[in-house]
Design a protein around this motif. Structure first.
Motif, PDB file in Angstrom:
ATOM      1  N   ARG A  17      58.193  37.324  35.637  1.00 55.37           N
ATOM      2  CA  ARG A  17      57.814  37.404  37.055  1.00 55.37           C
ATOM      3  C   ARG A  17      58.517  38.569  37.744  1.00 55.37           C
ATOM      4  NH1 ARG A  17      55.265  32.377  37.783  1.00 55.37           N
ATOM      5  NH2 ARG A  17      56.288  30.822  36.513  1.00 55.37           N
ATOM      6  N   PHE A  34      54.972  46.022  34.237  1.00 55.76           N
ATOM      7  CA  PHE A  34      54.697  46.717  32.978  1.00 55.76           C
ATOM      8  C   PHE A  34      53.464  47.590  33.127  1.00 55.76           C
ATOM      9  CE2 PHE A  34      52.625  46.178  28.581  1.00 55.76           C
ATOM     10  CZ  PHE A  34      53.251  47.299  28.070  1.00 55.76           C
ATOM     11  N   PRO A  77      51.280  49.572  30.508  1.00 60.36           N
ATOM     12  CA  PRO A  77      51.136  49.906  29.095  1.00 60.36           C
ATOM     13  C   PRO A  77      50.679  51.350  28.910  1.00 60.36           C
ATOM     14  CG  PRO A  77      49.605  48.151  29.763  1.00 60.36           C
ATOM     15  CD  PRO A  77      50.223  48.705  30.999  1.00 60.36           C
ATOM     16  N   VAL A 103      46.728  52.535  29.876  1.00 57.81           N
ATOM     17  CA  VAL A 103      46.409  51.241  30.476  1.00 57.81           C
ATOM     18  C   VAL A 103      44.894  51.005  30.497  1.00 57.81           C
ATOM     19  CG1 VAL A 103      46.465  52.207  32.810  1.00 57.81           C
ATOM     20  CG2 VAL A 103      46.755  49.748  32.475  1.00 57.81           C
ATOM     21  N   VAL A 104      44.503  49.804  30.053  1.00 62.30           N
ATOM     22  CA  VAL A 104      43.095  49.418  30.083  1.00 62.30           C
ATOM     23  C   VAL A 104      42.935  48.327  31.126  1.00 62.30           C
ATOM     24  CG1 VAL A 104      41.187  48.463  28.779  1.00 62.30           C
ATOM     25  CG2 VAL A 104      42.786  49.995  27.669  1.00 62.30           C
ATOM     26  N   LEU A 105      42.094  48.600  32.114  1.00 64.97           N
ATOM     27  CA  LEU A 105      41.831  47.597  33.146  1.00 64.97           C
ATOM     28  C   LEU A 105      40.376  47.157  33.000  1.00 64.97           C
ATOM     29  CD1 LEU A 105      43.714  49.654  35.815  1.00 64.97           C
ATOM     30  CD2 LEU A 105      44.526  47.525  34.812  1.00 64.97           C
ATOM     31  N   TYR A 106      39.914  46.350  33.930  1.00 61.77           N
ATOM     32  CA  TYR A 106      38.563  45.804  33.778  1.00 61.77           C
ATOM     33  C   TYR A 106      37.563  46.648  34.564  1.00 61.77           C
ATOM     34  CZ  TYR A 106      41.240  42.065  31.810  1.00 61.77           C
ATOM     35  OH  TYR A 106      42.108  41.359  31.029  1.00 61.77           O
ATOM     36  N   SER A 109      36.630  45.930  41.061  1.00 55.66           N
ATOM     37  CA  SER A 109      37.041  47.017  41.934  1.00 55.66           C
ATOM     38  C   SER A 109      38.559  47.141  41.849  1.00 55.66           C
ATOM     39  CB  SER A 109      36.607  46.726  43.368  1.00 55.66           C
ATOM     40  OG  SER A 109      37.433  45.721  43.920  1.00 55.66           O
ATOM     41  N   GLU A 143      40.149  44.219  43.564  1.00 54.69           N
ATOM     42  CA  GLU A 143      39.988  42.990  42.774  1.00 54.69           C
ATOM     43  C   GLU A 143      40.921  42.980  41.562  1.00 54.69           C
ATOM     44  OE1 GLU A 143      35.261  42.019  43.625  1.00 54.69           O
ATOM     45  OE2 GLU A 143      35.851  43.371  42.021  1.00 54.69           O
ATOM     46  N   PHE A 176      43.607  40.112  40.963  1.00 58.69           N
ATOM     47  CA  PHE A 176      43.631  39.291  39.750  1.00 58.69           C
ATOM     48  C   PHE A 176      45.051  39.205  39.189  1.00 58.69           C
ATOM     49  CE2 PHE A 176      43.226  39.476  34.990  1.00 58.69           C
ATOM     50  CZ  PHE A 176      42.967  38.127  34.806  1.00 58.69           C
ATOM     51  N   PHE A 177      45.696  40.369  39.051  1.00 61.88           N
ATOM     52  CA  PHE A 177      47.051  40.365  38.505  1.00 61.88           C
ATOM     53  C   PHE A 177      48.054  39.754  39.494  1.00 61.88           C
ATOM     54  CE2 PHE A 177      45.156  43.729  35.807  1.00 61.88           C
ATOM     55  CZ  PHE A 177      45.377  43.113  34.591  1.00 61.88           C
ATOM     56  N   ARG A 228      47.480  37.297  41.421  1.00 66.92           N
ATOM     57  CA  ARG A 228      47.384  35.849  41.284  1.00 66.92           C
ATOM     58  C   ARG A 228      48.185  35.359  40.079  1.00 66.92           C
ATOM     59  NH1 ARG A 228      41.865  32.394  40.920  1.00 66.92           N
ATOM     60  NH2 ARG A 228      42.968  30.410  40.894  1.00 66.92           N
ATOM     61  N   LEU A 229      48.078  36.102  38.992  1.00 70.29           N
ATOM     62  CA  LEU A 229      48.837  35.716  37.797  1.00 70.29           C
ATOM     63  C   LEU A 229      50.337  35.824  38.029  1.00 70.29           C
ATOM     64  CD1 LEU A 229      46.733  37.351  34.936  1.00 70.29           C
ATOM     65  CD2 LEU A 229      46.996  34.926  35.408  1.00 70.29           C
ATOM     66  N   LYS A 230      50.716  36.771  38.871  1.00 66.24           N
ATOM     67  CA  LYS A 230      52.142  36.963  39.123  1.00 66.24           C
ATOM     68  C   LYS A 230      52.650  36.128  40.285  1.00 66.24           C
ATOM     69  CE  LYS A 230      53.941  41.159  37.293  1.00 66.24           C
ATOM     70  NZ  LYS A 230      54.619  42.412  37.619  1.00 66.24           N
ATOM     71  N   GLN A 251      49.682  48.083  39.822  1.00 66.29           N
ATOM     72  CA  GLN A 251      49.746  46.765  39.198  1.00 66.29           C
ATOM     73  C   GLN A 251      51.168  46.442  38.762  1.00 66.29           C
ATOM     74  OE1 GLN A 251      50.737  44.785  35.900  1.00 66.29           O
ATOM     75  NE2 GLN A 251      50.041  46.835  35.430  1.00 66.29           N
ATOM     76  N   GLN A 268      47.689  29.307  36.589  1.00 62.08           N
ATOM     77  CA  GLN A 268      47.467  30.448  35.695  1.00 62.08           C
ATOM     78  C   GLN A 268      46.161  30.262  34.917  1.00 62.08           C
ATOM     79  OE1 GLN A 268      49.438  32.167  37.213  1.00 62.08           O
ATOM     80  NE2 GLN A 268      50.883  32.992  35.745  1.00 62.08           N
ATOM     81  N   ARG A 278      40.168  46.194  23.176  1.00 62.64           N
ATOM     82  CA  ARG A 278      40.098  47.107  24.311  1.00 62.64           C
ATOM     83  C   ARG A 278      41.483  47.584  24.710  1.00 62.64           C
ATOM     84  NH1 ARG A 278      39.030  44.304  28.562  1.00 62.64           N
ATOM     85  NH2 ARG A 278      38.463  46.023  29.895  1.00 62.64           N
ATOM     86  N   MET A 312      52.106  39.254  31.797  1.00 63.68           N
ATOM     87  CA  MET A 312      52.177  38.466  33.039  1.00 63.68           C
ATOM     88  C   MET A 312      52.959  37.178  32.755  1.00 63.68           C
ATOM     89  SD  MET A 312      50.399  40.032  35.383  1.00 63.68           S
ATOM     90  CE  MET A 312      50.353  41.766  34.966  1.00 63.68           C
ATOM     91  N   PRO A 313      53.384  36.511  33.817  1.00 64.46           N
ATOM     92  CA  PRO A 313      54.071  35.227  33.589  1.00 64.46           C
ATOM     93  C   PRO A 313      53.075  34.139  33.184  1.00 64.46           C
ATOM     94  CG  PRO A 313      54.303  35.960  35.880  1.00 64.46           C
ATOM     95  CD  PRO A 313      53.383  36.901  35.221  1.00 64.46           C
TER      96      PRO A 313
END
Lengths: 336, 273
Positions: free
Chosen positions: A112, A116, A118, A121-124, A128, A131, A135-136, A138-140, A179, B7, B88, B97-98
């Motif tokens: 948390r 990072f 990478p 970096v490969v995003l979606y 957008s 977005e 998305f990230f 929310r995960l964090k 990100q 998550q 990919r 991510m956590p």
């Protein structure tokens, strides 16, 4: 080759420092004085089948440090990053981030506080920019309203609604960096962060890094271009063939590598013999003549003596240029 | 290990929204609708008639369609869930991510399952509204059972697909493996079973035959739908091989749930390493 790196080497004599312009970042001294380690890599080995990608790495990064990993592609930098993030388990050895083993079950809590980016970096593509960050975020566990300011911070303001599909390599890289900064991480891992960026964006990127560093963020970044990070990192580690070949500040590495200084001398006539006579008693490494050009190589501690001897030749010499070993030379000297 | 539902839903939400936005759900729902209408109308053509027949015959026809189509669609939907991200190059970022690997896997599965379930229910629901206008409650009950079991069938093959996506080293191999699974479970399995039965003159393996059918979610689906329909049970000859006790819908549904849980569990074990 590795013998030049032995820690027993004494610091270069003072006269060797005359031409040096490298400025030691102010924090380096404080760090050397014993700031707390945030990353500890101990005897880490990682095998992929028969290939040993990381071969016994020991590394300590201190809190608040801007640390560089330098090495060719395939040297093991990305594998090291993946292990430090707990994405890959070491075959042996251990890694501790912020006091928590990367193999520990609660390592997610450490993540948390880690950002990072990478390599490549490969995003979606279908999302957008905004977005993607949401998305990230929310995960964090970061509130969604933190996303728009980050886009601004990396210079992507006004692009939030555009699909990543339409982004150039540089824009993707910036979005990846945004990100990585989600949630104000204490520790940033940036794998080749400036690849694909134009010079202006690179400057902007390092300006942001300085801000982060001023806020006490620890940054580990990798690169295969030493010239780019040399003046920007507090310390760096040269990685080759899965090993840390040298670690220290740029000036320490330069001292330790002790690469020869090269004189390019243009002589007035064919006075090669005179030059050889003049330098004969000095500890030069080589003298090569090519027409009216003579190349002389010597160790750093013989530099002033060589200059004095050449100066005594007076009119025989038209011009002298001194070529200090570049940091690339240092890097290649160490890593090859 | 503690699971954080937030998550899982973050990943599932993205997968589901992706399938809505690229119109995957809509396209699959329309395919189901179109095929189902055609089959419902021409389903009895072998008996020399066309037009909408009784709900039992219609369901029997739809079962034959669904048994081919849904496994294929589910396998195509899920075969690159993990290996696609890996290939990919976005898997490392996700895992940095956590989030735990199990949460990622479950999120992927649930998001895709929701997309598949929605298109199944929407597609066959639409057909249901056309077919069921004049039918009674009993017919509605059977049809709802058919739709529900179709959803379960989809989820069991999706579970296998996600397992494939964890084990395969690249997308190409994953797609090959997915197609191979479809061939095996949809085309080859019954043939082998039948072949074995005929070759032994029906003497050997008569008792384990129904159990073997449970080893194929497509067969479970068929039994689940056909067994309860008196009109078609004899048509399939099922009553002769399948004991009543085993055919209780809740038992068969339980087997389907196992077919969802086991491949997913194996995938989670492998992915979590």
């Amino acid at each position: 080759m590795e013998s030049v790196l032995l820690p027993t080497l004494e610091p270069a004599a003072d006269h060797g420092r005359i031409a040096r312009t490298t400025v030691e970042p102010p924090a380096a001294a404080a760090i050397a004085a014993g700031a707390d380690p945030i990353i500890q890599v101990r005897s880490v080995v990682r095998d992929f089948g028969a290939v040993r990608a990381v071969d016994g790495v020991d590394l300590t990064v201190h809190s608040g440090e801007l640390f560089g990993l330098i090495g060719h592609n395939g040297a093991g930098k990305s594998t090291l990053f993946r292990m430090m993030l707990g994405l890959l388990a070491p075959s042996s050895g251990e890694i501790e981030i912020d006091g928590c083993r990367s193999s520990a079950r609660n390592f997610r809590n450490v993540r948390r506080r880690i950002g990072f980016l990478p390599e490549n970096v490969v995003l979606y593509d279908n999302l957008s920019a905004l977005e993607t960050l949401q998305f990230f975020a929310r995960l964090k566990g970061v509130p969604a309203n933190a996303c728009a300011p980050l886009l601004e911070r990396v210079g992507l303001e006004g692009c939030g609604r555009r699909r990543v599909r339409e982004f150039s390599k540089g824009m993707r890289q910036r979005l990846g960096f945004a990100q990585a900064m989600l949630g104000d991480p204490r520790l940033l891992f940036l794998d080749e962060p400036t690849s694909g960026l134009d010079p202006e964006a690179i400057r902007h990127f390092y300006a942001t890094l300085r801000e982060l560093r001023a806020d006490g963020v620890t940054v580990v970044l990798s690169s295969h271009i030493l010239a780019e990070i040399q003046e920007r990192v507090d310390r760096l580690a040269v990685i080759a063939r899965g090993r840390v070949q040298a670690v220290g500040s740029v000036s320490e590495l330069r001292d330790r590598a002790d690469l020869p200084i090269r004189f390019e001398v243009r002589v007035a006539t064919q006075h090669f013999a005179a030059i050889r006579d003049a330098l004969g008693h000095l500890p030069v490494l080589s003298i090569e003549a090519r027409g009216r050009h003579v190349a002389v190589q010597c160790r750093k501690d013989a530099k002033l003596a060589v200059i004095a001897a050449l100066a005594r030749l007076g009119d025989h010499i038209e011009d002298i240029s001194v070529r200090e070993p570049s940091l690339e030379d240092v890097f290649f000297g160490i890593s090859e | 290990m503690m699971l954080e539902p937030g998550q899982i839903t973050a990943i599932a939400g993205k997968e589901f929204r992706d399938r809505i936005r690229n119109r995957w759900v809509l396209a699959v729902a329309l395919v189901f609708t179109a095929f189902a209408l055609v089959i419902a109308y021409f389903g009895a053509a072998q008996q020399g008639t066309v037009g909408f027949a009784s709900i039992e015959v219609t369901i029997a026809s739809l079962v034959s369609l669904v048994i081919y189509l849904i496994p294929l669609i589910a396998l195509i939907l899920g075969f690159d869930a993990i290996v696609g991200e890996r290939e990919r190059g976005s898997l490392d970022l996700l895992l940095s991510m956590p989030i735990t690997r199990l949460e990622l896997l479950l999120g992927k599965y649930l998001g895709l399952a929701a997309a598949l379930a929605l298109s199944t229910v929407a597609g066959f629901g639409l057909v249901g509204m056309v077919l069921l206008t004049g039918f009674d409650f009993n017919a509605l009950f059977h049809y709802a059972g058919f739709v529900l079991s179709s959803v379960l069938l989809g989820m069991s093959f999706l579970s296998m697909a996600v397992a494939v996506s964890v084990f395969a080293v690249d997308r190409t191999r994953a797609s090959g493996l997915a197609i191979a699974l479809w061939f095996f479970f949809v085309l080859v399995f019954d043939l082998l079973l039948l072949g074995a039965l005929v070759a032994t003159g029906g003497h050997a393996g008569g008792e384990i035959f129904p159990w073997l059918m449970l080893a194929n979610p497509a067969d479970v689906f068929r039994v689940l739908n056909v067994f309860s329909l008196d009109e078609v049970r004899s048509l399939y000859g099922l009553s002769t091989v399948f004991p009543d006790g085993l055919a209780a819908p809740w038992k068969l549904a339980l087997v389907m749930v196992l077919w969802i849980a086991v491949p997913l569990g194996i995938a989670a074990r492998r992915f979590g390493r």
